[in-house]
Design a protein around this motif. Structure first.
Motif, short mmCIF file in Angstrom:
data_model
loop_
_atom_site.label_atom_id
_atom_site.label_comp_id
_atom_site.label_asym_id
_atom_site.label_seq_id
_atom_site.Cartn_x
_atom_site.Cartn_y
_atom_site.Cartn_z
N LEU A 102 -7.04 -50.78 -51.56
CA LEU A 102 -5.50 -50.26 -52.09
C LEU A 102 -5.14 -51.45 -52.85
CD1 LEU A 102 -4.07 -48.97 -48.88
CD2 LEU A 102 -4.51 -47.66 -50.88
N GLN A 103 -5.45 -52.75 -52.57
CA GLN A 103 -5.02 -53.99 -53.30
C GLN A 103 -5.52 -53.96 -54.59
OE1 GLN A 103 -6.45 -56.93 -50.51
NE2 GLN A 103 -4.46 -57.31 -49.68
N GLU A 104 -6.88 -53.38 -54.88
CA GLU A 104 -7.44 -53.21 -56.24
C GLU A 104 -7.00 -52.15 -56.98
OE1 GLU A 104 -9.53 -55.73 -57.52
OE2 GLU A 104 -9.46 -56.69 -55.78
N ARG A 105 -6.78 -51.04 -56.23
CA ARG A 105 -6.58 -49.83 -57.07
C ARG A 105 -5.30 -49.06 -57.20
NH1 ARG A 105 -10.94 -45.35 -56.02
NH2 ARG A 105 -10.04 -44.74 -58.02
N CYS A 106 -4.61 -49.44 -56.26
CA CYS A 106 -2.90 -48.60 -55.92
C CYS A 106 -2.29 -48.87 -57.13
CB CYS A 106 -2.48 -48.79 -54.73
SG CYS A 106 -1.05 -47.71 -54.26
N ASN A 107 -1.76 -48.07 -57.86
CA ASN A 107 -0.76 -47.89 -58.93
C ASN A 107 0.73 -47.57 -58.68
OD1 ASN A 107 -3.40 -46.68 -60.57
ND2 ASN A 107 -2.90 -48.83 -60.85
N VAL A 108 0.92 -46.46 -57.67
CA VAL A 108 1.88 -46.07 -57.19
C VAL A 108 2.17 -45.82 -56.13
CG1 VAL A 108 3.72 -44.10 -57.98
CG2 VAL A 108 2.31 -44.90 -59.64
N ILE A 109 3.33 -46.10 -55.32
CA ILE A 109 3.70 -45.90 -53.75
C ILE A 109 4.70 -44.85 -53.63
CG2 ILE A 109 4.13 -46.92 -51.38
CD1 ILE A 109 2.75 -49.42 -52.42
N PHE A 110 4.50 -43.89 -53.01
CA PHE A 110 5.66 -43.35 -52.58
C PHE A 110 6.01 -43.30 -50.95
CE2 PHE A 110 4.51 -40.77 -56.22
CZ PHE A 110 5.72 -40.71 -56.88
N HIS A 111 6.80 -44.15 -50.63
CA HIS A 111 7.04 -44.56 -49.17
C HIS A 111 8.06 -43.46 -48.52
CE1 HIS A 111 7.02 -46.51 -45.18
NE2 HIS A 111 8.48 -46.93 -45.44
N SER A 112 7.35 -42.20 -47.78
CA SER A 112 8.53 -41.40 -47.32
C SER A 112 8.35 -41.36 -45.59
CB SER A 112 8.05 -39.87 -47.85
OG SER A 112 7.10 -39.48 -47.36
N ALA A 113 7.29 -42.18 -45.06
CA ALA A 113 7.34 -41.74 -43.60
C ALA A 113 8.46 -42.54 -43.15
CB ALA A 113 6.10 -42.81 -43.23
N ALA A 114 9.03 -41.69 -41.99
CA ALA A 114 10.15 -42.42 -41.14
C ALA A 114 10.25 -41.49 -40.03
CB ALA A 114 11.48 -42.10 -42.15
N CYS A 115 11.20 -41.97 -39.27
CA CYS A 115 11.57 -41.24 -38.00
C CYS A 115 12.99 -40.45 -38.28
CB CYS A 115 11.81 -42.15 -36.92
SG CYS A 115 12.47 -41.24 -35.36
N VAL A 116 12.72 -38.99 -38.50
CA VAL A 116 13.81 -38.15 -38.84
C VAL A 116 14.88 -37.81 -37.82
CG1 VAL A 116 12.92 -37.40 -41.12
CG2 VAL A 116 12.33 -36.36 -39.01
N ARG A 117 14.27 -38.23 -36.67
CA ARG A 117 15.14 -37.97 -35.32
C ARG A 117 16.53 -38.62 -35.27
NH1 ARG A 117 12.20 -37.73 -29.76
NH2 ARG A 117 14.55 -37.66 -29.22
N PHE A 118 17.56 -38.12 -35.16
CA PHE A 118 18.70 -38.71 -35.27
C PHE A 118 19.12 -39.58 -34.09
CE2 PHE A 118 20.99 -36.00 -38.92
CZ PHE A 118 19.92 -36.67 -39.82
N ASP A 119 18.51 -38.95 -32.56
CA ASP A 119 18.78 -39.49 -31.51
C ASP A 119 17.81 -40.29 -30.73
OD1 ASP A 119 17.01 -37.65 -31.32
OD2 ASP A 119 17.87 -36.44 -29.27
N GLN A 120 17.13 -40.88 -32.02
CA GLN A 120 15.76 -41.86 -31.56
C GLN A 120 16.56 -43.18 -31.09
OE1 GLN A 120 12.79 -41.50 -30.58
NE2 GLN A 120 11.37 -41.81 -32.32
N LYS A 121 15.85 -43.71 -29.92
CA LYS A 121 16.35 -45.03 -29.42
C LYS A 121 16.30 -46.02 -30.61
CE LYS A 121 15.13 -44.46 -24.33
NZ LYS A 121 14.25 -44.90 -23.51
N LEU A 122 17.22 -46.90 -30.68
CA LEU A 122 17.40 -47.86 -31.76
C LEU A 122 15.88 -48.54 -31.89
CD1 LEU A 122 18.76 -49.55 -33.86
CD2 LEU A 122 19.48 -50.84 -32.03
N LYS A 123 15.27 -49.09 -31.01
CA LYS A 123 14.04 -49.64 -30.95
C LYS A 123 12.84 -49.05 -31.66
CE LYS A 123 12.52 -52.85 -27.81
NZ LYS A 123 11.99 -53.57 -26.68
N ASP A 124 12.70 -47.76 -31.34
CA ASP A 124 11.80 -46.95 -31.93
C ASP A 124 12.20 -46.65 -33.37
OD1 ASP A 124 10.25 -46.73 -29.66
OD2 ASP A 124 11.68 -44.97 -28.88
N ALA A 125 13.57 -46.43 -33.85
CA ALA A 125 13.97 -46.12 -35.16
C ALA A 125 13.96 -47.29 -36.14
CB ALA A 125 15.50 -45.74 -35.12
#
Length: 516
Positions: A102-125
């Motif tokens: 990845l360090q050598e080849r990656c050109n574009v990053i789309f960072h969409s990973a997230a916790c979408v639960r609104f009621d998640q505990k603060l530590k987990d969120a």
């Protein structure tokens, strides 16, 4: 001359986090289908016990979202490479070999990973949305050929403001300090402090998204960065399949719950404008945002509000009315009751209706199931529904003004052909057609009902309608019988009330003067 969008992505190596999520799958499909000469698409994905990379990739490729792509280009999946990792683990849990690649080849990053639960505990969120993003930024900083980093946030990242511009708002708290706090503080203390910490936002999701934007902006100047802020993400408008949706979050759960007769009341201000944007419009915008940001190479973080404001406006009342129309036209085969109910502007009216149309029937159904020796479920189901409604109703009882000039300007940065491919102008959307496809999409993709069984579902819907009306007539008749049977009680009560009121009436002043 600037390259076209497909030309820009030709030969590029792209990393997507959250590639198995709702937005992530749609983004992967669009990139592979409309940028056919793209190089490698890396997907950061958690390992599954007993399943290798090939099996997991094959399972992903079998999803309905890739139907169109499989027909058009069956070999496209060969451009996808899984990276075993997890944003919640130190250094993303990836191997040294994968990290080096990845360090050598990656050109574009789309960072969409997230916790979408609104009621998640603060530590987990925080661990998922904030610390996970910091790990991604750390990796991005070590990449030699990175041209752009696109971070997906939310338009509701500062709910305390009535107007949200396309600019960075200072976080209420320093994100790095919040990361430190949740690492060392015990769960009980953190739970006690949570309401105070997130007081500027309605839930941990909005709070962590807000402070994470500050974290992303710290890396401005190190590599080009853009933040995409979509509003509520809903079913596909056009691609890959009109109405495609694969989760029950937000409005989708509301459509299904009301269509199945489970949700019968909702706290909502009907005159307020709703802001929800289809998933295909979101991914098209993200692809163009990465393209424009990589070409411009800005030294500051670029912000894009992916919202409908000043583009396409509908009130909640209009949306719900159309939803009711199509839920009755294309009913679900399996439903608890005939759809009904209404939206309430006043919270007290909603709470009263919740008792009579949600809680009381749930207890009656479970009591009947208990007497029949069956497993009860309605009370627990209604608790989950009430919790979900409480979360969603925050957004249906408030109104925001989103400024989105940067987002609307994207169409001016690409060719006419690219505008056709990555449709950015949503003013042409037909709301009636869209909501019709949305309801059909929930049937097909969420409830797994064959479109061919609609005639049978309509017959069952008619039966539910007759049963609903029958029970309502019986209920009205019982009330009438009760009132008639106890008319002497009501008559005596009214006489008593009348005499009491008369005794409290003051003397006529004129008469009182005559008596004196």
């Amino acid at each position: 001359m600037a390259p076209t969008v497909p030309e820009f992505y030709a030969g590029k190596s792209v990393l997507i986090t959250g590639g198995t999520g709702f937005v992530g799958k749609a983004l992967l499909e669009k990139l592979l289908r409309c940028c056919p000469d793209i190089g490698t698409v890396y997907l950061l994905m958690r390992q599954k016990k007993g399943l290798g990379c090939e099996e997991r990739l094959k399972d992903l490729w079998s999803k309905r979202v890739f139907d169109l792509l499989r027909d058009k280009d069956p070999e496209a999946i060969k451009k996808v490479r899984l990276i075993n990792g997890d944003i919640t683990e130190p250094e993303l849990g990836i191997s040294d070999a994968d990290k080096k690649e990845l360090q050598e080849r990656c050109n574009v990053i789309f960072h969409s990973a997230a916790c979408v639960r609104f009621d998640q505990k603060l530590k987990d969120a925080v661990n998922l949305n904030t610390t996970g993003t910091l790990r991604m930024l750390t990796l991005a900083e070590s990449m030699k050929n990175l041209q752009v980093f696109v971070h997906l946030s939310t338009a509701y990242c500062r709910c305390d403001l009535e107007m949200l511009e396309e600019k960075l708002y200072p976080a209420v708290h320093n994100p790095r300090k919040i990361i430190e706090i949740v690492e060392w503080m015990d769960d009980d203390t953190l739970q006690y402090l949570e309401p105070k910490l997130i007081s500027s936002e309605p839930n941990t999701y909005s709070y962590t998204k807000a402070i994470t934007e500050d974290l992303v902006a710290e890396y401005s100047g190190k590599f080009p960065i853009a933040i995409a802020r979509p509003s509520i993400v809903t079913a596909a408008w056009k691609e890959p399949i009109p109405g495609w949706v694969d989760n029950l979050n937000g409005p989708t759960g509301l459509v299904i719950g009301s269509g199945k007769g489970v949700i019968r009341t909702m706290h909502c201000e009907p005159s307020y404008t709703a802001d929800a944007i289809s998933v295909d419009v979101v991914v098209n915008a993200c692809i163009l945002i990465a393209y424009v940001t990589a070409l411009d190479k800005p030294k500051t973080t670029q912000i894009y509000n992916l919202t409908l404001s000043k583009v396409f406006e509908m009130t909640w009342a209009e949306i719900i009315k159309l939803g009711e129309k199509f839920v009755n036209q294309f009913p679900y085969s399996v439903a608890l009751w005939y759809p009904g109910g209404s939206i309430k502007s006043y919270k007290i009216a909603h709470q009263i209706d919740v008792f009579f149309s949600h809680i009381l029937p749930a207890y009656l159904v479970d009591a009947l199931l208990f007497l029949l020796g069956k497993k009860t479920f309605m009370i627990n189901l209604q608790k989950r529904i009430s919790h979900g409604l409480n979360v969603l109703q925050y957004y249906t009882t408030k109104e925001w003004d989103f400024r989105n000039e940067n987002y609307k300007s994207l169409r001016n940065r690409v060719t006419a052909e690219d505008n056709e491919t990555f449709f950015t102008d949503i003013s042409s959307m037909n709301p009636e057609e869209y909501l019709k496809n949305y309801v059909l999409g929930t049937r097909q993709f969420c409830c797994h009902e064959d479109p061919a069984n609609i005639p049978r579902a309509r017959k069952l819907h008619t039966i539910r309608y007759i049963v609903d009306r029958f029970f309502k007539l019986v209920f009205i008749a019982l009330i009438g019988w009760f009132l008639y049977s106890n008319r002497h009680i009501f008559s005596s009560s009214m006489e008593f009330l009348d005499s009491t009121l008369k005794s409290m009436t003051p003397l006529n002043p004129v008469k009182a003067e005559d008596e004196l």
